[in-house]
Design an enzyme around this catalytic site. Structure first.
Site, PDB file in Angstrom:
ATOM      1  N   ALA A   1       0.353  -0.812   0.282  1.00 51.43           N
ATOM      2  CA  ALA A   1       0.326   0.006  -0.190  1.00 51.43           C
ATOM      3  C   ALA A   1       1.088   1.009   0.276  1.00 51.43           C
ATOM      4  O   ALA A   1       0.631   2.277  -0.597  1.00 51.43           O
ATOM      5  CB  ALA A   1      -1.054  -0.049   1.116  1.00 51.43           C
ATOM      6  N   LYS A   2       2.242   1.079   0.094  1.00 55.52           N
ATOM      7  CA  LYS A   2       3.279   2.532   0.429  1.00 55.52           C
ATOM      8  C   LYS A   2       2.250   3.313   1.090  1.00 55.52           C
ATOM      9  O   LYS A   2       2.125   4.157   0.485  1.00 55.52           O
ATOM     10  CB  LYS A   2       3.523   2.262  -1.006  1.00 55.52           C
ATOM     11  CG  LYS A   2       4.241   0.842  -1.729  1.00 55.52           C
ATOM     12  CD  LYS A   2       4.599   1.813  -3.046  1.00 55.52           C
ATOM     13  CE  LYS A   2       5.628   0.376  -3.606  1.00 55.52           C
ATOM     14  NZ  LYS A   2       4.590  -0.711  -4.148  1.00 55.52           N
TER      15      LYS A   2
END
Lengths: 273, 273
Positions: free
Chosen positions: B95-96
């Site tokens: 998801a960074k």
């Protein structure tokens, strides 16, 4: 929305206020919890009460994702409500996304096309090909993190590369990216003394400025160094406005806080003309 | 999941393969589009067919967000399916994410508690207080972007601060953060020659390695410099496995590709013992 439309709205309202819709169920008035969608009901009331003082709304996606499917639905309803009822208002998805090219394209589609936001915050760490997919959308704006308002900004952002801070490298490098006219930047108000330097690199781009109020930044200081001829600033306030009261008068209290900020902004804009 | 459990699963399966579930409706077999939830049906078939060769699955959230509420639901069903049927498998939400402290806490709650992922990828740009809220969760793992596999990695990550690349500063600095034993790092396979240097800084942390195959990285090279006594690597493959066939045999084709990688990994592990 075009930048020109944003600027004309700022001039019409004499305001460059962005209201952050960072909603937590624990912090909204208890009587709203009986509603079918308390978060949307809260947002709608806040938006209706504050829209004449604000030019932008900025939900931070973390607060919606924290409620799973329901939260995502509240976010959808909020952006739809804004787009239908207040199309003149600039909308920001504060999502701090960024990934390799084809993946960034998916995020861009989600936020710009499907949800219909005017802009999205994006993290710069992965460089050009992680940001350009967002820039490719016409009349949509990519708000790149440059100098954030938190303590951790000093861990990497202000470290020097060839005598120049990384956040300045982000500003300079990104100017050469394709469709860079669609770039805005996040610059925290807690570091107002940096604004003069920043304006030397990007004299005209809009800056989204968190950190005024709760986090200690000064509106006067930010404006002194950050304002451009076209204003060029969106100053965000979240908790100070939306949680001004936890009682039945929460929307009116939010409106008063938003109006106070708008009046302060108007005074500053009057002062420079 | 504890790191010890991950290691014992790696040793049992003689595999350190992570399968990336980056699903696009245009790329899955057409007959699945008739299903109620084509993305989940696709993922379930891929997982059932490949789980004996893989120790981790990694959905990239962008591909799910791109389908709005429906996509979010497919993601929920996928992680539930994994947790119920294959609890021995390590799960990664790619998801960074990363934001100021209280906001990162909301993301951590969403991915670790509500969705039940074992780990999450996080961007380092905002520094310590944007990452520590993730590290606070016991037996959950924060996979910090260090050196990514894309072109843009050279825009900032490899720039030198005091003679040392920024990605190395990220490795060094993060070692001192609270609960840093919960840190893993993303290091792209396309830069295999960097692994030796990286292992000098973080001799033991797990590395999540994208970029083998489609993006040109070599498994042999990565292992030569990156392997530790406890393996210490999770090598990701997405498109090469999940899109091996677009026909009725898509799951079997994916299994064959996954098995090929597992066999290559086993040969490498055998070679070093």
């Amino acid at each position: 929305m075009t930048t020109e439309n944003l600027i004309s709205e700022i001039k019409r309202k004499q305001s460059f206020l962005c209201v952050g819709l960072d909603v937590e169920l624990e912090k909204i008035p208890e009587f709203l919890l009986k509603e079918e969608d308390p978060i949307f009901s809260f947002n709608r009331a806040i938006i209706d009460a504050t829209h004449q003082y604000a030019v932008a709304y900025k939900p931070n996606t973390a607060f919606y994702e924290a409620y799973g499917l329901k939260g995502w639905k509240s976010l959808e309803k909020t952006i739809n409500y804004l787009n239908v009822n207040y199309p003149e208002i600039f909308t920001i998805a504060d999502a701090k996304r960024g990934d390799i090219g084809n993946t960034s394209s998916r995020y861009a589609k989600a936020f710009f096309e499907d949800l219909g936001f005017d802009s999205l915050t994006v993290a710069p760490y992965m460089g050009k090909d992680s940001v350009e997919p967002f820039l490719a959308f016409e009349n949509k704006h990519t708000i790149l993190l440059a100098l954030t308002s938190n303590e951790g900004a000093f861990d990497f952002q202000t470290k020097k590369v060839d005598g120049e801070e990384i956040y300045k490298q982000v500003l300079k490098t990104s100017k050469d990216w394709k469709n860079s006219e669609n770039l805005m930047y996040v610059v925290g108000a807690t570091k107002a003394e940096y604004f003069a330097d920043i304006r030397k690199i990007i004299p005209n781009n809009f800056l989204l400025v968190p950190g005024v109020g709760a986090q200690g930044g000064s509106l006067q200081e930010v404006c002194k160094y950050g304002l451009t001829e076209d204003v060029g600033l969106l100053v965000n306030s979240s908790r100070g406005i939306i949680y001004a009261s936890k009682d039945a008068d929460f929307a009116e209290a939010a409106a008063r806080e938003a109006e106070n900020m708008q009046l302060e902004m108007k005074a500053i804009l009057d002062g420079i003309h």
